[in-house]
Design a protein around this motif. Sequence first.
Motif, short mmCIF file in Angstrom:
data_model
loop_
_atom_site.label_atom_id
_atom_site.label_comp_id
_atom_site.label_asym_id
_atom_site.label_seq_id
_atom_site.Cartn_x
_atom_site.Cartn_y
_atom_site.Cartn_z
N ALA A 170 38.52 20.12 -13.15
CA ALA A 170 38.27 18.00 -12.80
C ALA A 170 36.39 18.20 -13.45
O ALA A 170 35.78 19.12 -12.33
CB ALA A 170 38.15 18.02 -11.59
N PRO A 171 36.54 17.36 -13.25
CA PRO A 171 35.04 17.15 -13.65
C PRO A 171 34.14 16.47 -13.00
O PRO A 171 34.89 16.06 -11.48
CB PRO A 171 34.78 15.52 -13.87
N MET A 172 32.97 16.97 -12.45
CA MET A 172 32.12 17.42 -11.19
C MET A 172 30.34 16.87 -11.54
O MET A 172 29.66 17.90 -11.41
CB MET A 172 32.18 18.36 -10.21
N ILE A 203 27.72 20.30 -10.82
CA ILE A 203 28.24 21.21 -10.75
C ILE A 203 29.55 21.58 -12.31
O ILE A 203 29.05 22.34 -12.86
CB ILE A 203 29.47 21.06 -9.86
N GLU A 263 30.44 12.84 -15.91
CA GLU A 263 30.38 11.05 -15.89
C GLU A 263 29.05 11.15 -16.40
O GLU A 263 28.47 11.69 -15.87
CB GLU A 263 30.17 10.40 -14.44
N GLN A 274 33.53 11.80 -20.45
CA GLN A 274 33.18 10.80 -19.19
C GLN A 274 32.56 10.10 -19.44
O GLN A 274 31.11 9.78 -18.92
CB GLN A 274 33.59 11.39 -17.88
N HIS A 309 43.75 11.16 -9.10
CA HIS A 309 43.15 11.27 -7.92
C HIS A 309 43.69 10.61 -7.31
O HIS A 309 42.69 9.32 -6.57
CB HIS A 309 41.95 10.96 -7.33
N ASN A 366 45.45 15.29 -9.10
CA ASN A 366 44.80 15.29 -8.89
C ASN A 366 44.49 15.25 -7.30
O ASN A 366 45.00 14.55 -6.73
CB ASN A 366 42.95 15.41 -9.74
N GLY A 367 43.79 17.14 -6.59
CA GLY A 367 43.65 16.55 -5.15
C GLY A 367 44.43 17.32 -4.26
O GLY A 367 45.16 17.88 -3.99
N GLY A 379 38.86 20.45 -8.80
CA GLY A 379 37.59 20.21 -8.58
C GLY A 379 37.08 21.33 -7.41
O GLY A 379 36.53 22.10 -8.07
C1 LIG Z 1 30.40 16.80 -6.28
C2 LIG Z 1 31.56 16.06 -6.97
C3 LIG Z 1 31.37 15.33 -7.98
C4 LIG Z 1 32.14 15.06 -8.79
N1 LIG Z 1 31.92 14.10 -9.99
C5 LIG Z 1 33.17 13.87 -10.26
C6 LIG Z 1 33.06 12.64 -12.11
O1 LIG Z 1 31.57 13.21 -12.82
N2 LIG Z 1 33.79 12.43 -12.68
C7 LIG Z 1 34.85 12.18 -12.03
O2 LIG Z 1 35.89 11.48 -12.09
N3 LIG Z 1 34.70 12.39 -10.29
C8 LIG Z 1 34.13 13.18 -9.63
N4 LIG Z 1 34.55 13.78 -9.06
C9 LIG Z 1 36.14 13.98 -8.94
C10 LIG Z 1 36.84 14.97 -8.88
O3 LIG Z 1 36.71 15.28 -9.73
C11 LIG Z 1 38.22 15.67 -7.62
O4 LIG Z 1 38.56 14.10 -8.22
C12 LIG Z 1 38.00 15.56 -6.71
O5 LIG Z 1 37.05 16.70 -5.95
C13 LIG Z 1 39.64 15.55 -5.61
O6 LIG Z 1 39.65 16.83 -6.34
P1 LIG Z 1 39.88 17.90 -5.79
O7 LIG Z 1 40.26 17.89 -4.66
O8 LIG Z 1 40.23 19.38 -6.79
O9 LIG Z 1 38.15 18.66 -5.57
C14 LIG Z 1 33.77 14.55 -7.85
C15 LIG Z 1 34.00 15.13 -7.25
C16 LIG Z 1 33.07 15.68 -6.62
C17 LIG Z 1 32.61 16.62 -5.18
#
Ligand SMILES: Cc1cc2nc3c(=O)[nH]c(=O)nc-3n(C[C@H](O)[C@H](O)[C@H](O)COP(=O)(O)O)c2cc1C
Length: 339
Positions: A15-17, A20, A41, A70, A169, A200-201, A224
């Motif tokens: 997932a995009p973070m 990170i 993003e 993204q 999500h 996702n989630g 993520g």
């Molecule tokens: C530190 C952090 C940064 C994130 N940045 C983005 C982002 O840039 N774009 C996006 O679509 N979601 C972003 N997310 C959301 C994650 O892509 C994902 O939807 C969310 O962490 C839930 O998934 P998980 O339970 O597998 O972590 C971010 C989440 C975290 C924790």
Amino acid sequence: MWIRDVEVAGIARLAPMAGISNAPFRLIARECGSALTTSEEIDAISLIRGSPVALDIARYLPEERPIAMQLLGADAGLLVAAAELLQEQGASIIDLNMGCPMRKITRQGKGAALMQDVCATAGVIRALRKAVRVPFTAKIRGGWDDDHLNAVEVAQMLEDEGVEAIVVHPRTRSQLFTGKAPWDVIRDVVEAVRIPVTGNGDVTSLAQAREMMALTGCAGVMIGRGALGRPWIFDEGFERLPAPERWAYKRRVITRHIDLIERTFDARYAHNQLRKQLAWYVEAGLPHSNAARHAVHSGRSAEEVKAAYWAWFEEACANALSGETANDCGAERLAWASG
Ligand SMILES: Cc1cc2nc3c(=O)[nH]c(=O)nc-3n(C[C@H](O)[C@H](O)[C@H](O)COP(=O)(O)O)c2cc1C
């Protein structure tokens, strides 16, 4: 799963973070088996203005392709201009962030705020759809808050406007990342549209990814936080490896990750990333992991950070593999150290 002509080669992807999932981590995840790369993003206005931070975020390593890039934004004209730039830069997919819950983002109408006025957002999507030649996708949340759970309505609008795949999500914006992700929202979206839906989630293993797919009917899964310090989560074979090979695998991946960080970023940012990423590689529940995480995180130079990490790793590896196998582990360390 295919998103037009782009293959998503596997059930789970990173997932995009923001801050990170930069190029080194994305490539590491991909090499471990992540099915498609998605950038962090990228703010449309910052990109158009040529902000060095946005340009850095938009950079990727050639081996990462195919890559979904993204965009974060609210204004149709700016998003179109930014999408054109990313297409020129080689984006395989343009993805729109409709899920970021952070107040500083949503109060500018970006991220999850795009889910509030579905009609107005349809106009933005239409403009983007005309401009984007590569596949166009979006990542949404369950809704704004418990009183506005409109993921299905938004997903149907996106499909009607020509968006080719979506990621859901299912938490609302006001839930941020708290509570348990309500997977039934993913199922509701899957049942309401024909385009591929990625769930996702809270997925922390491929077994859970399969469970999410079985329960919701989604075509794939994004992981993520479950991948932090565990990029091998994307490798079907990892859990089946005997312990010595698992530790050798980790050593290879972490060594390569460090190398990619140091080759990709300037010294200051590399130090910052090493502190963060290596602290995640310290596995919770093993002896001295709290102290090691602290030492890694507070290392004053890249060398200090790496030394603190490898000291913990060697001890953990030796503890995990007692007797002769521990010696194997030590032999491998020497081979690694001598290059
Ligand atoms: C530190 C952090 C940064 C994130 N940045 C983005 C982002 O840039 N774009 C996006 O679509 N979601 C972003 N997310 C959301 C994650 O892509 C994902 O939807 C969310 O962490 C839930 O998934 P998980 O339970 O597998 O972590 C971010 C989440 C975290 C924790």
